[in-house]
Every structure is written in C-alpha cells, then in structure tokens.
Design a protein around this motif. Structure first.
Motif, PDB file in Angstrom:
ATOM      1  N   ASP A  85       0.823  -1.202   0.000  1.00 14.44           N
ATOM      2  CA  ASP A  85       0.000   0.000   0.000  1.00 14.44           C
ATOM      3  C   ASP A  85       0.858   1.252   0.000  1.00 14.44           C
ATOM      4  N   ARG A  86       0.330   2.298  -0.634  1.00 12.09           N
ATOM      5  CA  ARG A  86       1.039   3.573  -0.609  1.00 12.09           C
ATOM      6  C   ARG A  86       0.562   4.344   0.624  1.00 12.09           C
ATOM      7  N   ILE A  87       1.056   3.892   1.797  1.00 16.12           N
ATOM      8  CA  ILE A  87       0.616   4.472   3.058  1.00 16.12           C
ATOM      9  C   ILE A  87       1.761   5.319   3.599  1.00 16.12           C
ATOM     10  N   ALA A 137       0.950   4.626   8.965  1.00 13.78           N
ATOM     11  CA  ALA A 137       1.310   3.262   9.346  1.00 13.78           C
ATOM     12  C   ALA A 137       1.482   3.170  10.860  1.00 13.78           C
ATOM     13  N   TRP A 152       5.457   4.691   2.511  1.00 14.39           N
ATOM     14  CA  TRP A 152       6.059   3.475   3.046  1.00 14.39           C
ATOM     15  C   TRP A 152       6.999   2.829   2.032  1.00 14.39           C
ATOM     16  N   THR A 153       6.553   2.784   0.778  1.00 14.04           N
ATOM     17  CA  THR A 153       7.319   2.050  -0.236  1.00 14.04           C
ATOM     18  C   THR A 153       8.654   2.717  -0.560  1.00 14.04           C
TER      19      THR A 153
END
Lengths: 254, 354, 336
Positions: free
Chosen positions: A90-92, A97, A137-138
């Motif tokens: 996910d793009r969180i 997070a 996150w990524t």
C-alpha cells in the motif's frame, strides 16, 4: 513476573508439536533474548506469547491472567509484536502506518483524540522518524521500515514488546542502531536474535532447541562451549573485548 | 497539532465530516439527475423536474402519463439501483482486497458470479421451474450455493492461522468458480438454442432494463446495511495493512472479522447480481481508483469507494443506453471498455508518484 | 462476443438456371444455395432436416419417404403432417450433434437456420459436410439477404419478402422431383396472402402502427420484438400496419421506454408452447402490459388493442400466412 508460559505447547492441526513443555517467566523490565537454530520454535513461541496463536497445551499468562480468558483487544493493549516479515504494497504514509498501532485503544466510544496524536508523535520521535513522517512506506529503506514497525508497536503503548529478529537483513550499522534503539526503550522486551554475539547485551537468554527450552539464564552462564556444540553444532572460542571486557564468541566447525 | 495532520488520518472533526458528506450527496444527486434526464428517448429536463415535483412534493403539473411513468418508474429506479450496485460491488471489492491482501480480489472471486450464472442458466436454458421461477431467483440461489461451496472448501482446507485462511479462500474461490462455469457451459451446450443463449448472454453481461421499484426496495436496504457493517470495521481493515497476523497482534479478532465481512460482501453481491446480472470490473477497479484519490486509510477510502462506484455505474448505464441509438448495450461491456483504460491510467500514474 | 461478430458473410444470390416450376426434374441437376453448389443425380435419400419450418416444407412436398431424421422442434407438427412425421426418426428436440446427423448417411441435410449449419453452425459448417460428400441446403429465407454473424438472431441486409421462402420451396421441389406439388404450394400461399391483404385493405387501417412482442428473458427486462426488415415486418406491411421498431436485427432487444414512447396502435404478442421464460406465456405478457405503470398507459393497452398470434406465424414458414389471416380476422372483429 509480567509474562509467563506454563507447560506451553503448540502443534498445527494434525501435525507434530512445534514447541512443547515451555515454562518461561519473564520479569518486569528485563530484556530476554531468544536464541536457537532455524526451526527451533522461536517465532512460534513469540506468536504464542502475542496471542496470535492459541496454545494446543498449557497457556500464556499476562500478569498472571491467561490470554485465553482475554479479548484480543485487551491483550493487544499490553503486548506488541514486531514481526519478521510484515510488509505492505500500500502507498501508506509513515505516520498513517504508525497510527494503525492505536487500533486496540480506539472504538466508537473512544474515537481518535489529541492524546492519540501525542502518542504518535512520541513514537515517531523515539525511533527518530519524525522527519520522514509524511514519506510513502514504499520509499523507505529496510532499516527505516524496521524503525517504523517499532514505532507502530510503541504506539500500542505496550507493557511487553516482542521482536522477531528485528535486525535481520539489515547492514551492520543499522543492525547496531536498531538494537541500540530497542535497548534504550526501557520496556520489558523479548527479542529473538540470530547473532549470538548480539545477545550478550540481554539480561537473560532462553535457548530453544527442537521446540523445547534447552537453557535459561544470563548469557555468560548459558552460552558454554558444551551447549553451543550440542544445540548449534559448532565449536567456539570465547575471547574478550579489550575495551570493555564483553565476551566475544568466535565460532569454528566442530 | 496542525489541521493537515488531523485530516490525514481520516478521522476528521465533525464539521468537516458533515461538509464531506454534503459534498458527496451533491455529487450523487447530480449524477442521478443526469441519469434520469438522459435515456433511450428524448424527454425534456423540465418534464423530468416536473415529474419529480409531482411525485415528491405533490405538485400538479399536467404531464403525458407515459413520460411521467418513464421518468418515475423506469429511469429513476434504474439510477437508484445503478448507484446501489456501483457502491455495493465497489465496497465488496475493497473489503476483500483489504482482508485478503490481494490487489486482484473482487466480489466475484468468491464464486458468486459463476454460481449466479449457473442458476440463471438452469432456469432459462434448462427450463428448471418451467417459467415459474424468475431468472433472478435462480441466480440468487445459484450464487448462494456457489458461495456456500467455496466457503466450505476454504474451511475444510484452511490452516489455523488467518494468513493461510486468506490464501485458501482465494484458491477455493478459483476452484468453485471453475466448477460452476463448467456447469454453465455444460447446460448451455446440452440444451441451448440461439434465442435462449442470447437471453442469458444479455443477462450475464449485466442488465438494468428490468429494474422497477420492487428492485429498489431490495437493493437499497441491502446496500445500506452492508455499508453500515463495513463502515463499522474501518479501523479493523486498517489493521490488515501489514497482514492478518499483524492485525491479530493489534487486537483484531481476525477470523471473526474476516468471516463476518466476507459473508456480508458475499450476500450483498449475490443480491445485486441476482437483480442486474454480473457487472464486471466495478469491484476490482473502483477501490484502486479511490485509493489513488484519497489514500489507503479506510475511514476515507470506504466512503470514497462507495461514492465513486455509485457515480461510475450511473454514468456507465447512461452510456450503455445512449452510445448506440435505439439499442441498449450490456452495461458490463461499458464498465470494461471505460474501466480498463481508466485502470491502466491509474496504474501508470501511481507508479510515477512513487 | 456480440460485438466481435463483425465478419461479413458473402451470400450468393445466384439462382440455379434449372429452377423451373412444374414438370418433372431431369437429373442430374445442379443447385446453387447461398454460395454452395451441389449436384444431384437422383432424388436424395436418408435426408436429415433440421428446424421445424424446413421439415414441414419437405412433408408438404410429400418428401417424407426420402427422410431419415429430424431435429430442432419448437411446437407440435402440423396435424396434416402427423402421419408422415411418425415414420421419421427424431434425432434431437434441439440441436443434433454432427455425428448423429452423419450417422444417418444422409443424401442431403436441410436446415431452416444458418446458425445450425453455416459459418458458426452449432451442428457444423457446410464445408465439414461437403468434405464427407453430404450436400447441405439452407432455407434461402434465412441465408439470403441476411447476415447471421451480426446480431443475436442475424441482421437483415434488405427487406424480407416471401420470395425467399418460395425460392426454397421451388428448389427443394426440384431436388425431390416434386415440382407440381411445389408449384401448387406456392400458388396456394400466394393466393391466401393476396386475399388477406385485400381484406386488410378493406379495414382501412390508415396510419395504424404495431409492435410484435415475441418474448423476454424475464418479464421486466427489455423485450425481444420484431425488427424492421424481417418476416414479421413483412406481415405488418402486407396488412398495412407500420412497425414502430427501427432495428434491422431479426429480433432486436428494445427498451420498453422506446416502445411506450412510440405508442403503437396495436401490440401483437406471441403465443407458444415453449415455457423457458415467464414471458413465453401470452397470459403473462398480457398481465405485464396491463400492470406495468408505463405500458399500461399505452393507447393500445388502454383501448384493448392487443392481438395474439402463434409464434411460428411470426417467422418465415408455411405458417406465416396463417398468422396473416388470423391478424386480419382479429383486426376485423375489433373494427365491428
């Protein structure tokens, strides 16, 4: 005695026991290292202690109360687990997070509040991730992700922190900084570790072998050449750090 | 604490929450009005407004009863059911994607569409019930049977842990769907002639033409109930971001939440599929579009998914009725024709943003 | 799948030179049918006929003794052909398999529909039969001037006329050396049609319009209605009714909204034995028209101008003229 296991055993459905006859009592404030060869049952023990797995035999008690008698939510308010392989596509954002760590404390009756924001700020500060709070996150490196996981566990405001090989796959600088960070948190910590030299900093260590508890005690007393030969099938020479006298294990084939 | 950060976690202060709600309602009503004004035949917008005034506020404009009937009984019901289906399918897709941590999950993964097809084919082609059972009753029974089989299979083969259960339901869903698709093909090759095959084709690709107030009475409560249950679980769904084990460690009763939400998604989808046939692509694509727009926190993501799904399906229905004059295209064709390029665009854009 | 069927079929209009009505057939003859030419040295034996319309034409020509099998039935055989039909094996009620047809060692396979034997034939392609030296004959009313690869039941390229049907009867009569019977049959059909048209003219239906509703996949769904170029449209035109449907497809699906707005003078509904869809039952169709909030407002429904015709009479077949006669009779009764 904050967390304890009593004749604890677990097997998958229609399978052999993965861990058995475990009696471990963790003291308030101590750091307990979990060591053992691959497949010795360290991760299973941590998952049992976190209440993710239900014991097949015996039980895990938190402050004397069995986890079986506790709602998942209640257990999660006291015990946090940093897993080895948790990741997301996910793009969180980092902050989002970490906010997920507040899950066990929130409900329709106690919605998100300024107090929760303060806890998130503290958690991010504790792992030095404040400047990266808005990052995706990524885009994080392995070490940064591990710190964020720890921050999420801290956001749970746990009494016991369980970590499954948190330094795995990190370069040596980040390994040391993560371990240093954990040592500085001042929480009751149970940490599974791969590198036997890194467990020297623990108050006590538990040695797992074939799903059983082989030894439990201060590292210096436990990690004898005899035990290392039996459990890990290696020979060892115990040296000493000239700076502070910490024992250093040098391994060799038997 | 800055405003921006409070907003970012998705749990907004009440005032802003109400503002968002009003904005969403305005968008939805605008889309529905467009859906009512545009149709197979030309009905002037003022006739549409006068009809609504007559029916809603007891106004007494003199109107052609056929025009009034078309607006009130055909087009309005169609727009409402399209919105319900769009929202219901999209939220079902979102819930499954989040629970199973699988970006390709959609409501039909659970064998529902395959089962509904089998049920519909049994009724219309094999002649089960000899005309006494409607296509939609057959479809609903088929959908439930297929989901029951998939759930049982997943349970029988599932491990103890939540993660394994998630993987098992995907596999069981694929197996169940294949089985029911094969049954459908078997029945069609055994007994279909061209007119029956096309009756079923038309329905399989999605069809809103049979929608009347009765269908509204089914779709609206089902979708509302489903949205309430799913919205009550937004925090739990957030906790699944790092997997089922991580959710368990955060105090989420993983198996109970999974079972409850999958069941709700499956039942809602089964009801919707039995009303309008299997409209593809909505459950798969809309959640990704919504994530692209509002991020991954479910407190914002879920309402956004429902709204985008509703508007998308109303628009697709309008297109399906107007793209070729005098002919209604299956809405499933439109959702795929429009949805696929939109999906590609989102994939490329989100890649660049990384 | 509906959209992908855009390939255009080349359809032959070539009339066989030897088609002449009356007299007896001088074998060998060569017959051209929709792009395929076959030679017959004598009247074919062990004929398999697919589709009730084609089968009944063979019975009408007295070719029952030449037949070995039938398939694809929609209703009971016409009473006058019951005896002939009793001696012929029924291979399947629906589509037969290729091997079941070939197993009869047929000297000819006739089919009412190209979707049975043709480019996408469910039984097989004409080439498959030709490879086994089995001639195939598709009724010209289905394969000439109609593209069966576009639209669910094919799309007309031009207006249907019964000349296609007469041509089929004539060619089959020639193949079986039953040319007198064929000529009589055609003359009879033409005469009855003419009479029906004259009676209709006397009714003075100026400006009246109609829609032919065949069935619907489910009662509320968009109905299957007769397109503007097919046999039903021909019936309407002959009688003097204007078809409100614009589509060139044989049986297009058209929304009730479009039909209600067109507000035809008459609604013609099909009666059939089939009970696959609830709307197959003409009583259910009547009930729907009267209870739906929109269709109940149509002039035809409010004024009781709903006519009932057998489904077979809406297709190109021997029964088409019966449909015409029945419609004219009903219209006359309503005029009284």
């Amino acid at each position: 005695m904050i967390l304890s296991t009593h004749d604890l055993g677990w097997s998958p459905r229609r399978g052999e026991m993965i861990v058995r006859n475990l009696d471990i009592a963790v003291r308030e404030g101590e750091t307990l290292g979990l060591v053992g060869p691959n497949g010795s049952g360290k991760s299973t023990l941590l998952r049992l202690m976190a209440g993710i797995l239900t014991p097949s035999r015996g039980d895990v008690r938190l402050g004397g109360r069995s986890l079986r008698a506790m709602a998942r939510r209640e257990a999660a308010q006291s015990i946090a687990l940093v897993e080895q392989h948790a990741d997301t596509e996910d793009r969180i954002s980092v902050r989002d997070a970490v906010e997920i760590g507040r899950t066990p404390w929130l409900s329709a009756l106690s919605p998100w509040s300024a107090a929760d924001d303060a806890i998130i700020d503290d958690a991010l500060r504790a792992v030095d991730l404040e400047p990266l709070a808005a990052r995706d996150w990524t885009t994080l490196s392995g070490g940064e992700r591990q710190r964020a996981h720890i921050a999420r566990a801290l956001a749970q405001r746990p009494r016991v922190l369980l970590l499954d090989e948190p330094a795995n796959h990190l370069d040596i600088q980040h390994q040391l900084s993560i371990l240093d960070l954990i040592a500085g948190l001042g929480l009751t910590t149970i940490i599974a570790l791969h590198d036997l030299n890194q467990v020297m900093a623990c108050d006590r260590i538990a040695v797992m072998h074939d799903g059983r508890l082989r030894a439990l005690g201060p590292p210096k007393d436990v990690l004898t050449p005899f035990l290392l030969a039996e459990v890990f099938s290696v020979g060892v020479a115990i040296l000493s750090d000239p700076e502070d006298g910490t024992p250093i294990l040098r391994f060799k084939p038997l | 604490m800055s405003e921006a950060i409070v907003g970012a976690n998705g749990f907004q202060p009440l005032g802003r929450w109400i503002a968002s709600l009003l904005k969403a309602a305005a968008i939805l009503i605008a889309a529905a009005l467009a859906g009512i004004c545009i149709g197979e035949t030309r009905i002037p917008p003022e006739t549409v407004m006068q009809t609504l005034a007559n029916r809603l506020f007891d106004a007494s404009y003199a109107l052609d009863p056929i025009d009034e009937g078309i607006v009130w009984n055909y087009r309005l019901t169609r727009a409402i059911v399209a919105a319900c289906c769009g929202a219901g399918l999209a939220v079902s897709g979102l819930v499954l994607q989040s629970l199973l941590r699988n970006a390709l999950a959609d409501p039909y993964l659970l064998g529902i569409s395959a089962g509904a097809s089998t049920g519909a084919v049994l009724v219309s082609v094999a002649g089960l019930g000899a005309g006494a059972i409607s296509l939609s009753a057959g479809a609903f029974a088929g959908a439930l049977a297929a989901f029951g089989l998939v759930a049982a299979l997943a349970r029988l083969s599932g491990g103890n842990a939540g993660v394994q259960a998630a993987g098992q339901i995907v596999l069981a869903g694929i197996a169940g769907s294949q089985l029911f698709n094969a049954l459908t093909s078997f029945i069609i090759t055994r007994s279909a002639n061209s007119e029956q095959a096309r009756g079923i084709m038309f329905w399989l690709l999605g069809n809103l033409s049979g929608v009347r107030w009765g269908e509204v009475g089914t779709a609206v409560p089902v979708v509302c109930l489903m949205l309430v249950v799913c919205l009550a679980h937004v925090r739990a769904l957030d906790a699944f971001t790092f997997g089922a084990d991580s959710a368990a460690a955060l105090g989420v009763p993983v198996r109970r939440v999974q079972a409850a939400l999958i069941l709700v998604a499956a039942l809602a989808t089964a009801v919707l599929v039995s009303i309008v046939g299997s409209i593809g692509f909505v459950g798969l694509v809309i959640p990704h579009a919504a994530r692209f727009l509002v991020g991954v926190r479910h407190a914002r993501l879920m309402p956004a998914t429902a709204l985008i799904g509703a508007v998308f399906l109303i628009a697709a229905d309008v297109l399906s009725r107007t793209l070729i004059k005098g002919q209604v295209l299956p809405i499933g064709v439109i959702t795929a024709l429009v949805g696929a390029p939109a999906f590609a665009f989102i994939l490329i854009r989100s890649r660049r943003l990384r | 799948m509906l959209i992908s069927r855009l390939a255009v079929a080349a359809v032959g209009f070539a009339l066989s030179a030897s088609t002449a009505l009356g007299g007896s057939t001088a074998y060998p003859i060569s017959v051209t049918n929709c792009g395929f030419t076959f030679e017959f040295k004598k009247a074919p034996q062990n004929v398999v006929s697919i589709g009730q319309g084609a089968t009944e034409i063979l019975y009408a020509l007295g070719a029952g003794d030449n037949m070995a099998g039938t398939a694809l039935w929609f209703a009971k055989v016409l009473p006058e052909y019951e005896a002939a039909n009793a001696n012929v094996a029924r291979i399947a009620d629906n589509a037969p398999s290729f091997e079941a047809v070939i197993g009869k060692k047929p000297g000819l396979v006739t089919t009412q529909f190209e979707w049975m034997i043709g480019k996408q034939g469910v039984v097989g392609t004409r080439e498959q039969f030709r490879d086994l030296n089995v001639p195939t004959y598709i009724m010209p009313d289905d394969c000439e001037g109609k593209d069966n690869l576009v639209g669910a039941d094919g799309t007309r390229k031009g207006v249907y006329t019964p000349d296609f049907l007469y041509k089929g009867i004539g060619q089959l009569a020639e193949i079986f050396d039953r040319q007198d019977k064929g000529a009589n049959l055609i003359a009879d059909l033409k005469a009855r049609q003419k009479k029906a048209a004259e009676q209709a003219k006397a009714l003075d239906l100026k400006g009246a319009s109609a829609v032919f509703w065949f069935s619907s996949a489910d009662l509320d769904l968009d109905p299957y209605v007769a397109g503007k170029l097919g046999p039903s449209a021909y019936i309407m035109k002959t009688i003097g009714l204007k078809n409100v449907i614009e589509s060139a497809e044989e049986w297009p699906t058209v929304g009730w909204e479009t039909i209600a707005k067109a507000n035809p003078t008459y609604v013609v509904i099909a009666r059939m034995d089939r009970r696959r869809f609830p709307a197959d039952d003409f009583q259910k169709k009547l009930e729907y028209l009267k209870t739906d909030p929109v269709t109940s407002q149509m002039d035809a429904v409010k004024n009781g101008r709903i006519l009932i015709v057998d489904a077979d009479a809406m297709q190109s077949s021997l029964r088409m003229v019966q449909g015409m006669e029945k419609l004219v009779k009903d219209l006359a009764e309503r005029k009284k």
